[in-house]
Design an enzyme around this catalytic site. Sequence first.
Site, short mmCIF file in Angstrom:
data_model
loop_
_atom_site.label_atom_id
_atom_site.label_comp_id
_atom_site.label_asym_id
_atom_site.label_seq_id
_atom_site.Cartn_x
_atom_site.Cartn_y
_atom_site.Cartn_z
N TYR A 64 -5.67 -6.12 -102.28
CA TYR A 64 -5.67 -5.24 -100.95
C TYR A 64 -4.60 -4.41 -100.60
O TYR A 64 -4.29 -4.67 -99.56
CB TYR A 64 -5.30 -7.07 -100.46
CG TYR A 64 -5.52 -7.92 -100.64
CD1 TYR A 64 -6.88 -8.21 -101.49
CD2 TYR A 64 -5.70 -9.14 -101.26
CE1 TYR A 64 -7.79 -8.91 -101.51
CE2 TYR A 64 -6.26 -10.08 -100.14
CZ TYR A 64 -7.10 -10.32 -101.69
OH TYR A 64 -8.09 -11.83 -101.56
N SER A 161 -9.35 -16.36 -109.49
CA SER A 161 -10.18 -16.60 -108.52
C SER A 161 -11.91 -16.74 -109.22
O SER A 161 -11.72 -15.42 -109.22
CB SER A 161 -9.31 -15.82 -107.95
OG SER A 161 -10.76 -15.35 -106.41
#
Length: 248
Positions: A64, A161
């Site tokens: 990110y 994830s």
Amino acid sequence: MVPRPLGRTGLIVSPIGLGTTKFGRNTDVKYPKPFALPSDERVAELLETALRLGVNLIDTAPAYGESERRLGSFAESHRDRLVLCTKCGEKYAQGRSTFSFSASVIVASAEESLRRLKTDYIDILLLHSDGRDVEILTRTGAVEGLGRLKKSGKVRAVGISAKTPAGILEACRTLDIVMAPFSQKEPLLADALKKAHEAGLGVLAIKGLFSGHLDARPAIEFVLKQPFIDALIVGTIDPAHLNEAVAI
């Protein structure tokens, strides 16, 4: 909000978590409108709002952009009030993601995250899957690396994830947590997530608003009414949007 236990991890989390992709990255994302990265003041305002509203779960990742670094000072100042979730296995630079899941890479990535987040432990560390969930869990050193970090005390709970039912079910054999996309528009992983929850794993939902393409109230209500979902990560840089999600 009433905090919830996150599977068998011993962690207690708010049912709404704050996703921080937009803190550090605004390229190659799937939101409906382009956006500028927020100022440091805006980031601080949003994080203060989160704590005031009872949101303790903060989700970030090395992929990110500058998100982890921008969280560092706040995390350092409020560490005992936060459940920090970050990831490993994916890096994003110069407009592209690269993936590596060897044990040494997983450990090194976590060490870098610890430095950026200005903490000596991570509550939740997830493998940032590229879609090859089962291969990552069974044919790389990723699980070994997570195990090392957990044994050392640098990580409290480990997971993936995930993107596939098979990956979620494989995670039940070795991990503590699964994170996966789940929404009214994308409910395909429901059966696998239910089985993971029944097996004692913590279950975190992402993309519950389908990257901003669904109306907030019905979308959030749908996700959090599912008994197998412990928390929904909502990505935003707008305090009003976070207030709305918590109110719902």
